[in-house]
Structure formats: C-alpha cells, structure tokens
Design an enzyme around this catalytic site. Structure first.
Site, PDB file in Angstrom:
ATOM      1  N   SER A 222      35.553  39.637  39.133  1.00 52.79           N
ATOM      2  CA  SER A 222      36.172  39.194  40.396  1.00 52.79           C
ATOM      3  C   SER A 222      35.538  37.960  41.035  1.00 52.79           C
ATOM      4  O   SER A 222      34.580  37.382  40.512  1.00 52.79           O
ATOM      5  CB  SER A 222      36.187  40.332  41.422  1.00 52.79           C
ATOM      6  OG  SER A 222      34.949  40.420  42.106  1.00 52.79           O
TER       7      SER A 222
ATOM      8  N   ILE B 277      43.292  43.413  45.211  1.00 53.65           N
ATOM      9  CA  ILE B 277      42.071  43.799  44.482  1.00 53.65           C
ATOM     10  C   ILE B 277      41.932  42.805  43.344  1.00 53.65           C
ATOM     11  O   ILE B 277      42.743  42.779  42.425  1.00 53.65           O
ATOM     12  CB  ILE B 277      42.124  45.236  43.928  1.00 53.65           C
ATOM     13  CG1 ILE B 277      42.102  46.255  45.070  1.00 53.65           C
ATOM     14  CG2 ILE B 277      40.935  45.486  42.979  1.00 53.65           C
ATOM     15  CD1 ILE B 277      42.021  47.719  44.626  1.00 53.65           C
ATOM     16  N   ASP B 278      40.930  41.961  43.447  1.00 54.79           N
ATOM     17  CA  ASP B 278      40.633  41.036  42.361  1.00 54.79           C
ATOM     18  C   ASP B 278      39.581  41.721  41.497  1.00 54.79           C
ATOM     19  O   ASP B 278      38.591  42.244  42.021  1.00 54.79           O
ATOM     20  CB  ASP B 278      40.095  39.722  42.950  1.00 54.79           C
ATOM     21  CG  ASP B 278      39.786  38.708  41.864  1.00 54.79           C
ATOM     22  OD1 ASP B 278      40.502  38.685  40.853  1.00 54.79           O
ATOM     23  OD2 ASP B 278      38.834  37.935  42.050  1.00 54.79           O
TER      24      ASP B 278
ATOM     25  N   ASP C  42      43.480  34.053  42.461  1.00 54.70           N
ATOM     26  CA  ASP C  42      42.191  34.360  41.833  1.00 54.70           C
ATOM     27  C   ASP C  42      41.113  33.337  42.179  1.00 54.70           C
ATOM     28  O   ASP C  42      39.957  33.494  41.764  1.00 54.70           O
ATOM     29  CB  ASP C  42      42.339  34.417  40.305  1.00 54.70           C
ATOM     30  CG  ASP C  42      42.986  35.715  39.854  1.00 54.70           C
ATOM     31  OD1 ASP C  42      42.750  36.740  40.514  1.00 54.70           O
ATOM     32  OD2 ASP C  42      43.727  35.698  38.860  1.00 54.70           O
TER      33      ASP C  42
ATOM     34  N   GLU D  37      49.763  38.888  44.698  1.00 54.16           N
ATOM     35  CA  GLU D  37      49.824  39.261  43.278  1.00 54.16           C
ATOM     36  C   GLU D  37      50.836  40.378  43.011  1.00 54.16           C
ATOM     37  O   GLU D  37      51.508  40.371  41.986  1.00 54.16           O
ATOM     38  CB  GLU D  37      48.435  39.713  42.798  1.00 54.16           C
ATOM     39  CG  GLU D  37      48.466  40.121  41.335  1.00 54.16           C
ATOM     40  CD  GLU D  37      47.129  40.606  40.790  1.00 54.16           C
ATOM     41  OE1 GLU D  37      46.140  40.618  41.538  1.00 54.16           O
ATOM     42  OE2 GLU D  37      47.097  40.977  39.611  1.00 54.16           O
TER      43      GLU D  37
ATOM     44  N   HIS E  61      38.669  36.897  29.583  1.00 57.28           N
ATOM     45  CA  HIS E  61      38.965  36.074  30.771  1.00 57.28           C
ATOM     46  C   HIS E  61      38.223  34.747  30.750  1.00 57.28           C
ATOM     47  O   HIS E  61      38.608  33.814  31.435  1.00 57.28           O
ATOM     48  CB  HIS E  61      38.590  36.822  32.059  1.00 57.28           C
ATOM     49  CG  HIS E  61      39.427  38.040  32.302  1.00 57.28           C
ATOM     50  ND1 HIS E  61      39.233  38.874  33.370  1.00 57.28           N
ATOM     51  CD2 HIS E  61      40.471  38.555  31.608  1.00 57.28           C
ATOM     52  CE1 HIS E  61      40.120  39.859  33.325  1.00 57.28           C
ATOM     53  NE2 HIS E  61      40.876  39.695  32.271  1.00 57.28           N
TER      54      HIS E  61
ATOM     55  N   ARG F  61      33.672  29.447  33.909  1.00 53.29           N
ATOM     56  CA  ARG F  61      34.860  30.186  33.451  1.00 53.29           C
ATOM     57  C   ARG F  61      35.591  29.313  32.431  1.00 53.29           C
ATOM     58  O   ARG F  61      36.548  28.630  32.746  1.00 53.29           O
ATOM     59  CB  ARG F  61      35.756  30.493  34.652  1.00 53.29           C
ATOM     60  CG  ARG F  61      36.918  31.447  34.351  1.00 53.29           C
ATOM     61  CD  ARG F  61      37.741  31.698  35.605  1.00 53.29           C
ATOM     62  NE  ARG F  61      38.740  32.709  35.410  1.00 53.29           N
ATOM     63  CZ  ARG F  61      38.531  34.018  35.568  1.00 53.29           C
ATOM     64  NH1 ARG F  61      37.355  34.455  35.950  1.00 53.29           N
ATOM     65  NH2 ARG F  61      39.505  34.879  35.368  1.00 53.29           N
TER      66      ARG F  61
ATOM     67  N   ASP G 130      45.000  38.238  46.830  1.00 55.83           N
ATOM     68  CA  ASP G 130      44.702  39.147  45.711  1.00 55.83           C
ATOM     69  C   ASP G 130      44.123  40.416  46.330  1.00 55.83           C
ATOM     70  O   ASP G 130      42.963  40.442  46.752  1.00 55.83           O
ATOM     71  CB  ASP G 130      43.699  38.502  44.746  1.00 55.83           C
ATOM     72  CG  ASP G 130      43.636  39.268  43.428  1.00 55.83           C
ATOM     73  OD1 ASP G 130      44.019  40.450  43.417  1.00 55.83           O
ATOM     74  OD2 ASP G 130      43.203  38.670  42.426  1.00 55.83           O
TER      75      ASP G 130
ATOM     76  N   LYS H  24      31.807  36.522  42.065  1.00 55.83           N
ATOM     77  CA  LYS H  24      31.011  35.437  41.449  1.00 55.83           C
ATOM     78  C   LYS H  24      30.944  34.225  42.384  1.00 55.83           C
ATOM     79  O   LYS H  24      29.876  33.646  42.604  1.00 55.83           O
ATOM     80  CB  LYS H  24      31.617  35.030  40.091  1.00 55.83           C
ATOM     81  CG  LYS H  24      31.507  36.124  39.022  1.00 55.83           C
ATOM     82  CD  LYS H  24      31.978  35.658  37.667  1.00 55.83           C
ATOM     83  CE  LYS H  24      33.468  35.654  37.467  1.00 55.83           C
ATOM     84  NZ  LYS H  24      34.137  36.965  37.547  1.00 55.83           N
TER      85      LYS H  24
ATOM     86  N   THR I 132      40.583  44.200  39.060  1.00 54.54           N
ATOM     87  CA  THR I 132      41.014  45.609  38.990  1.00 54.54           C
ATOM     88  C   THR I 132      40.287  46.343  37.861  1.00 54.54           C
ATOM     89  O   THR I 132      39.962  47.528  37.995  1.00 54.54           O
ATOM     90  CB  THR I 132      42.545  45.686  38.801  1.00 54.54           C
ATOM     91  OG1 THR I 132      43.150  44.910  39.839  1.00 54.54           O
ATOM     92  CG2 THR I 132      43.054  47.111  38.893  1.00 54.54           C
TER      93      THR I 132
ATOM     94  N   ASP J 123      45.396  48.566  44.858  1.00 60.30           N
ATOM     95  CA  ASP J 123      45.964  47.216  44.897  1.00 60.30           C
ATOM     96  C   ASP J 123      47.213  47.205  45.789  1.00 60.30           C
ATOM     97  O   ASP J 123      47.381  46.302  46.634  1.00 60.30           O
ATOM     98  CB  ASP J 123      46.406  46.755  43.497  1.00 60.30           C
ATOM     99  CG  ASP J 123      45.305  46.795  42.432  1.00 60.30           C
ATOM    100  OD1 ASP J 123      44.968  45.750  41.887  1.00 60.30           O
ATOM    101  OD2 ASP J 123      44.778  47.895  42.143  1.00 60.30           O
TER     102      ASP J 123
HETATM  103  N1  A2P Z   1      43.649  36.282  30.066  1.00 66.19           N
HETATM  104  C1  A2P Z   1      43.073  36.062  31.233  1.00 66.19           C
HETATM  105  N2  A2P Z   1      42.282  34.977  31.417  1.00 66.19           N
HETATM  106  C2  A2P Z   1      41.687  34.755  32.596  1.00 66.19           C
HETATM  107  N3  A2P Z   1      41.840  35.580  33.678  1.00 66.19           N
HETATM  108  C3  A2P Z   1      42.603  36.679  33.571  1.00 66.19           C
HETATM  109  C4  A2P Z   1      43.255  36.979  32.357  1.00 66.19           C
HETATM  110  N4  A2P Z   1      43.945  38.130  32.522  1.00 66.19           N
HETATM  111  C5  A2P Z   1      43.748  38.529  33.814  1.00 66.19           C
HETATM  112  N5  A2P Z   1      42.942  37.682  34.458  1.00 66.19           N
HETATM  113  C6  A2P Z   1      42.537  37.760  35.861  1.00 66.19           C
HETATM  114  O1  A2P Z   1      41.216  37.315  35.969  1.00 66.19           O
HETATM  115  C7  A2P Z   1      40.647  37.875  37.138  1.00 66.19           C
HETATM  116  C8  A2P Z   1      39.420  38.638  36.918  1.00 66.19           C
HETATM  117  O2  A2P Z   1      38.625  37.844  36.209  1.00 66.19           O
HETATM  118  P1  A2P Z   1      37.116  38.122  36.140  1.00 66.19           P
HETATM  119  O3  A2P Z   1      36.821  39.374  36.877  1.00 66.19           O
HETATM  120  O4  A2P Z   1      36.933  38.227  34.673  1.00 66.19           O
HETATM  121  O5  A2P Z   1      36.565  36.903  36.786  1.00 66.19           O
HETATM  122  C9  A2P Z   1      41.572  38.824  37.630  1.00 66.19           C
HETATM  123  O6  A2P Z   1      42.278  38.237  38.664  1.00 66.19           O
HETATM  124  C10 A2P Z   1      42.441  39.138  36.514  1.00 66.19           C
HETATM  125  O7  A2P Z   1      43.497  39.691  37.171  1.00 66.19           O
HETATM  126  P2  A2P Z   1      43.383  40.982  38.287  1.00 66.19           P
HETATM  127  O8  A2P Z   1      43.461  40.420  39.700  1.00 66.19           O
HETATM  128  O9  A2P Z   1      44.610  41.677  37.925  1.00 66.19           O
HETATM  129  O10 A2P Z   1      42.130  41.794  38.036  1.00 66.19           O
HETATM  130 MG    MG Z   2      42.650  38.658  40.488  1.00 60.57          MG
HETATM  131 MG    MG Z   3      45.911  42.335  38.661  1.00 61.49          MG
HETATM  132 MG    MG Z   4      44.379  41.653  41.627  1.00 64.58          MG
END
Ligand code: A2P
Ligand code: MG
Ligand code: MG
Ligand code: MG
Length: 353
Positions: free
Chosen positions: A264, A135-136, A294, A68, A240, A281, A133, A267, A138, A45
């Site tokens: 990420s 790494i989306d 995101d 981020e 999430h 979502r 972002d 989708k 992570t 990241d």
């Molecule tokens: N409580 C939460 N509700 C929704 N999204 C979240 C939550 N906590 C972190 N995320 C972020 O949701 C994204 C991933 O969602 P998903 O893969 O489920 O679609 C990521 O960006 C993640 O951050 P990150 O960028 O740190 O990975």
């Molecule tokens: Mg993200």
């Molecule tokens: Mg993150």
């Molecule tokens: Mg990220």
C-alpha cells in the site's frame, strides 16, 4: 490556509472509514469477493468507500469522485449488502461536531449504494476531482500486513490535498523501518497514523483516533547525505513491482541494507516521515496502467515533505488524463537532493534490459 475545509473533511472521512476497516481487519468475516481483474475486494473496501463518498458529497456536493469500487456486487448479493450495511451504521466518530462535518450516519441502504456508486467519474484535467482508494493494499489487509485508506483532491488534474490513514503503522514517526513493519502487522496499541498534506502548505501526521482531530505534527523526509546509506521500500507482491530491478538499482547506488517490503501507500507515508528514504516501483508488466487512486494522496504527501516523485523514466506523473496513469510506467519517489542520482541509476538499469 488554503484548502482548509477540504483537508479537514478528508481527514475526518478517512478517520471514520478507518474505524470500519479496523473492525473488519480484526474479524474473521471479511466477505472477500474476487473482481473481474482477479484482485480481491472485501466488505471493508466497500463500506469504507460508501462512508468516504457520503462524507465528500455532504461537504462538497458538486465535486466528482474517482473511486476504485462500485455497488455492482452489493446490488446482487443480499448477504454481502447486509454485512456492509451493518458495518457502515456502526462506524461513527465519537465527537458529534466532527461527525456533523461529514454529514452524520448514512440514512438508508439505498443511500449507501448510491454513495458507493458515485465514484465512477472518469477524472480529467478540469475542476475538482477526488481520487479514492478505500483500502489500498487489500492483499496486505487480508494477509495481516500494511494497508492504507487513501483520499486525494485533484484540482485541474493536479493532486492538491492528500490524506492517508495507516491503521497498522506505528504512531512514532521515528520508529525504525525494518521488515517487521510490513509483515505480521497489527493495529494494537501504539499503532494507527493519519497523514495529511496540502500543496504548498506542508505535511503532517497525527494518531488515528475515533473522534475530533488532534495532535498533529509536521513531518519531513530525512536528509540523506550519502545515498548508499538510504533505505528503500518496495511492494510485498512481486507482481506489482520488480524486486529484481529494484535490487539492481539499490546495488548500483551502493545500498547494502535489505529493502523494506510493505503493502500500500504506507510506503509513501513512511518515506514522507523519514522512516525510510526511497520508494521504488519498477514495472513488471509494461501493459499494466497504474491507477490514480494508488498514487495521488501519496504524491502530495511526499512532495510536501521535501521529496520528488516521477515515473521510472523520470517523467512527471500525469493525473489529468483519466482513471489511470496511462502515460507513465513505474514510480520512483525520493528526497529532492538525491532524486536526480536515483533516477539516473534507474534509467541505467532499465536501459540494459
Ligand atoms: N499488476 C499490478 N501492478 C501494479 N500494481 C497493481 C497490480 N495489480 C494490482 N495493483 C495495485 O497495486 C496496489 C498495491 O500495491 P503494493 O501494495 O504492492 O504497493 C494496489 O492498489 C493494488 O490494488 P488494490 O488497491 O486493489 O490493493
Ligand atoms: Mg490500491
Ligand atoms: Mg483493489
Ligand atoms: Mg483498493
């Protein structure tokens, strides 16, 4: 074409950063740290954010960036800093003119920290702001699932250029979307896609390479004459997005196919190229504010591929009020023709809660 240079720079920047994330993905050393919100961050990241901001600042020095990550951890932790510096130096495009367009290698450790720290903009609805972002997903990156390198340019608060690199997605836009795509993913042969879109100009995909940009194809969402035949994508992480609400919506739409779970903005990319149809979502915790990085790139991609995106109540996402989408809860994305029906059912499910 409008925003041609911005798209080129964003594609090359994401492509170079993906070389770095792929190195970390296949390495045992991920240097994982835990952030103040308990989410993980890795040397992947941090290195990817430094490389991408350096690329943007080279080509567009006046632009702001909402990123981020920041350099706080690396300034304190010498071992982690060295790991990231080694990765950043090693990640180079093998085409010199492509590498030149994004400023060439970062020159010093200080320059790397400055770049990493230059993503602190508060955004807003004036001027040019990039949402990054590095790494989306992570958690998917660490688990061996999908992850994405995401970059969008917002102009006066409107997502206008969107680029997403998905090292673990199949190159073939028509590859069937089943549960294997989101679980036990790898970036071996036949994997790695670079998506791009500019508002009003359409969306494309091409293989993620290590050099100059080549081989782009136009992508579009699939027509869905019968909504009960749609396939829908959702998060792997139940925290999430509400798997229960998503399932209730699918069932009311008459959908019997199981959801495809993946991490990420892969989708958004998957529905934009017609591999899947609908992205649900639904909020789990109404206090959570979705982050602009995101969603910004994914939204341009879906809109330009023939889709519509809103929050769970059908309200447009407002990217112009800061680092989060605080006026919105949840996200729904679908092809334009079936979008009204999907939102109608989403509201029915939310209303009875
Ligand atoms: N409580 C939460 N509700 C929704 N999204 C979240 C939550 N906590 C972190 N995320 C972020 O949701 C994204 C991933 O969602 P998903 O893969 O489920 O679609 C990521 O960006 C993640 O951050 P990150 O960028 O740190 O990975
Ligand atoms: Mg993200
Ligand atoms: Mg993150
Ligand atoms: Mg990220």
């Amino acid at each position: 074409m409008a925003y041609e240079k911005e798209l080129d720079v964003a594609l090359l920047a994401v492509q170079r950063a993906s070389i770095l994330t792929r190195t970390v993905f296949s390495s045992h050393t991920k240097g994982t740290l835990t952030k103040s919100d308990s989410s993980p961050v890795t040397i992947g990241d941090l290195g990817a954010q430094a490389l991408i901001i350096a690329s943007i600042k080279h080509a567009f020095p006046e632009d702001e960036v909402v990123g981020e990550e920041d350099a706080d951890d690396l300034r304190k932790d010498e071992q982690e800093r060295t790991l990231v510096w080694d990765l950043v130096q090693a990640a180079r495009l093998d085409d010199i003119s492509a590498e030149d367009k994004i400023g060439g290698p970062i020159k010093t450790v200080d320059d790397m920290l400055t770049a990493l720290d230059s993503g602190r903009s508060n955004g807003g609805n004036k001027g040019r702001v990039w949402a990054l972002d590095p790494i989306d997903g992570t958690k998917g990156f660490l688990r061996g699932g999908q992850y994405a390198v995401c970059l969008a340019l917002m102009v006066d608060g409107v997502p206008t250029v969107g680029v997403i690199g998905c090292p673990n997605l199949p190159i073939d836009d028509q590859a069937p979307l089943d549960s294997s795509v989101g679980a036990d993913a790898d970036d071996k042969e036949g994997k790695g896609v670079l998506f791009g879109a500019v508002k009003g100009e359409g969306a494309t995909s091409r293989p993620l390479s290590k050099g100059a940009l080549q081989g782009s194809k136009k992508i579009s969402m699939k027509a869905v004459p019968d909504v009960s035949q749609a396939s829908f994508c959702e998060s792997v992480e139940a925290g999430h997005s509400s798997h229960g609400d998503n399932a209730a919506i699918a069932s009311k739409l008459g959908i019997t196919k199981p959801s495809v779970r993946m991490d990420s903005q892969a989708k958004y990319a998957s529905i934009a190229r017609g591999a899947g149809d609908v992205y649900l979502r639904l909020p789990v915790n109404l206090r959570y504010e979705e982050k602009i990085w995101d969603h910004a790139a994914g939204v341009v991609l879906v809109q330009e591929a023939g889709g519509e995106v809103s929050d769970a109540w059908g309200k447009p996402l407002n990217f112009g009020i800061g680092r989060t989408l605080k006026e919105n809860k949840g996200v729904v994305a679908a092809p334009r023709e079936i979008f009204p029906r999907v939102i109608e059912v989403v509201k029915e499910v939310l209303d009875v809660k």
